[in-house]
Enzyme design. Structure first.
Site, PDB file in Angstrom:
ATOM      1  N   ASN A   1      33.357 -45.697  23.993  1.00 41.92           N
ATOM      2  CA  ASN A   1      32.022 -45.224  24.379  1.00 41.92           C
ATOM      3  C   ASN A   1      32.164 -43.944  25.202  1.00 41.92           C
ATOM      4  OD1 ASN A   1      32.214 -45.961  27.299  1.00 41.92           O
ATOM      5  ND2 ASN A   1      32.450 -48.004  26.422  1.00 41.92           N
TER       6      ASN A   1
ATOM      7  N   PRO B   1      36.238 -60.305  26.713  1.00 41.98           N
ATOM      8  CA  PRO B   1      36.029 -61.058  27.966  1.00 41.98           C
ATOM      9  C   PRO B   1      35.207 -60.210  28.939  1.00 41.98           C
ATOM     10  CG  PRO B   1      38.275 -60.191  27.849  1.00 41.98           C
ATOM     11  CD  PRO B   1      37.640 -59.920  26.516  1.00 41.98           C
TER      12      PRO B   1
HETATM   13  O1  C5P Z   1      27.096 -56.586  30.687  1.00 40.65           O
HETATM   14  P1  C5P Z   1      27.254 -55.168  31.061  1.00 40.65           P
HETATM   15  O2  C5P Z   1      28.342 -54.462  30.280  1.00 40.65           O
HETATM   16  O3  C5P Z   1      26.028 -54.336  31.085  1.00 40.65           O
HETATM   17  O4  C5P Z   1      27.723 -55.264  32.590  1.00 40.65           O
HETATM   18  C1  C5P Z   1      28.118 -54.166  33.320  1.00 40.65           C
HETATM   19  C2  C5P Z   1      29.020 -54.571  34.454  1.00 40.65           C
HETATM   20  O5  C5P Z   1      29.957 -55.574  34.068  1.00 40.65           O
HETATM   21  C3  C5P Z   1      29.893 -53.431  34.901  1.00 40.65           C
HETATM   22  O6  C5P Z   1      30.205 -53.649  36.268  1.00 40.65           O
HETATM   23  C4  C5P Z   1      31.123 -53.580  34.035  1.00 40.65           C
HETATM   24  O7  C5P Z   1      32.278 -52.939  34.602  1.00 40.65           O
HETATM   25  C5  C5P Z   1      31.281 -55.067  33.970  1.00 40.65           C
HETATM   26  N1  C5P Z   1      31.844 -55.565  32.686  1.00 40.65           N
HETATM   27  C6  C5P Z   1      33.082 -56.117  32.671  1.00 40.65           C
HETATM   28  N2  C5P Z   1      33.586 -56.637  31.502  1.00 40.65           N
HETATM   29  C7  C5P Z   1      32.873 -56.592  30.372  1.00 40.65           C
HETATM   30  C8  C5P Z   1      31.573 -56.027  30.380  1.00 40.65           C
HETATM   31  C9  C5P Z   1      31.102 -55.502  31.565  1.00 40.65           C
HETATM   32  O8  C5P Z   1      33.750 -56.148  33.724  1.00 40.65           O
HETATM   33  N3  C5P Z   1      33.363 -57.091  29.255  1.00 40.65           N
END
Ligand code: C5P
Length: 406
Positions: free
Chosen positions: A213, A310
């Site tokens: 991304n 994860p």
């Molecule tokens: O669920 P989402 O990706 O929007 O959540 C964002 C937050 O969760 C951020 O702090 C990101 O670093 C963390 N995250 C994570 N592992 C993932 C997805 C998101 O640590 N697989």
């Protein structure tokens, strides 16, 4: 950003080949907004001329304690009375010995001894041959100088002017500038161990393709830098980005979400604060191919299937350590709309006390950003600013929260 605006820095040069780097350092200090007063020993004059340093600092260089042009003839006193800090770069083994013994037979050593010790910090950037650096006498003098209140900066390792290789190179001008900037930041995270994730992850489809991304890592890197400036011991687990590591931060490079999870799990037991800024890929290919998937000309497209990665933040936050008071977890959320509602829902889902929302397209790759801090009692906005300024405000906010919960 003029990080040193209004700061008055005395830059001392002693004898060493690293004096050539002090010219660049002086330029960087001026560019950062500092007023720079250069003081040189006669040994330093063997390596670089006062004319060069005068041109770069835009002020006459102070060279002698006997210079009668000073109205009260007390340059060694006058030089530090307006100063915010003194930086000796390069600082030779001989000059360190002088500092350790309190000798004062030239302008620079006189000035160091005569400085108001509680008001004007003294930083030294040693530079010498590796044998001189490791010599027990130098070690003893350095320990003494540190005990007497000077900040002894590190040295670089590598090829030396003498042709030998090892420890003892002066830090680079940019690193010295970063150290000075850090000196003026409040040490609100002293004693804390901070673990930060940053950047995107890359999930391979085959050896030459993958999904990733547009996260640049800039916000996470700024947070790592701000935490270090605030006195923390910082480890930065970084996905694939081409950013330089913030000085003094331990960096661990990873590629995929699984690598990132492993790197975090290995280190989180040591951390007291976990800040997850990484834009972790949500999915990875269920079966990454060992070989490049070939286009066979039939027009058929490969059938890819994905599995969910994860959730690193949720895994940590919901672990026994994440639930204990030993670890404070902070999450980030990049949203496109309804920032507060989405961030609050995400905070509860992840199980973290603080979630920082930002608008994805307005932050990815940009040098500035705006943040919304969401906690159990509501939301608080940090208005648009450059990412380092925001990072420092966020670190101050996290420090307040840690202090408040005792
Ligand atoms: O669920 P989402 O990706 O929007 O959540 C964002 C937050 O969760 C951020 O702090 C990101 O670093 C963390 N995250 C994570 N592992 C993932 C997805 C998101 O640590 N697989």
């Amino acid at each position: 950003m003029k990080e040193l605006a209004g700061k008055h820095i005395v830059l001392g040069l002693t004898g060493g080949i690293a004096c050539y780097k002090s010219a660049e350092l002086c330029r960087l200090l001026i560019k950062a907004g500092a007023v720079v007063q250069v003081v040189m020993t006669s040994a330093a004059e063997q390596f670089i001329t006062p004319i060069t340093m005068q041109a770069l600092s835009q002020r006459p260089v102070a060279l002698s304690q006997w210079d009668a042009r000073e109205a009260n003839n007390m340059a060694h006193i006058n030089l530090t009375r307006q100063a915010d800090a003194c930086l000796i770069a390069p600082c030779s083994a001989d000059f360190i010995a002088k500092l350790a013994q309190g000798r004062a037979d030239d302008l620079l050593s006189l000035m160091c001894l005569a400085r108001p010790i509680d008001k004007v910090p003294l930083l030294i950037a040693p530079a010498m041959n590796r044998e001189m650096w490791s010599h027990p006498t130098t070690r003893r003098h350095l320990a003494q100088v540190a005990q007497d209140g000077a900040v002894v900066l590190g040295v670089g390792c590598g090829e030396q002017a003498c042709g030998e290789s090892g420890d003892g190179r002066m830090l680079e001008p940019q690193e010295l500038l970063d150290e000075l900037i850090a000196l003026f930041q409040p040490k609100v995270l002293a004693g804390q161990k901070v673990l930060v994730t940053a950047g995107p992850t890359y999930e391979a489809i085959d050896p030459v393709r993958g999904i990733t991304n547009l996260s640049s890592g800039k916000m996470g890197f700024a947070i790592a830098r701000a935490a270090r400036e605030a006195g923390a011991d910082v480890t930065l687990v970084a996905g694939p980005v081409s950013l330089a590591s913030p000085y003094g931060v331990q960096r661990v490079n990873v590629r995929s979400a699984s690598d990132m999870l492993q790197a975090v799990i290995q280190r989180v037991d040591d951390a007291s604060i976990f800040i997850a800024t990484a834009a972790v890929a949500d999915w990875r290919a269920a079966q990454a191919s060992d070989q490049k998937i070939k286009k066979d000309g039939s027009g058929q497209t490969p059938q890819l299937s994905f599995v969910e990665n994860p959730d690193i933040l949720a895994t940590v936050a919901q672990s026994p350590r994440g639930q204990s008071r030993a670890l404070f977890c902070v999450g980030f959320a990049a949203e496109s709309h309804d920032l507060q509602a989405n961030a609050q829902a995400k905070r509860l889902r992840k199980g973290v006390p603080l979630l920082v929302g930002n608008i994805g397209p307005a932050t990815f790759g940009q040098d500035d950003n705006a943040l919304l801090l969401v906690d159990e009692s509501g939301a608080h906005e940090l208005a648009r600013d450059d990412k380092l300024t925001l990072a420092r405000k966020l670190i101050a906010n996290i420090a307040d929260r840690i202090q408040a919960r005792g």
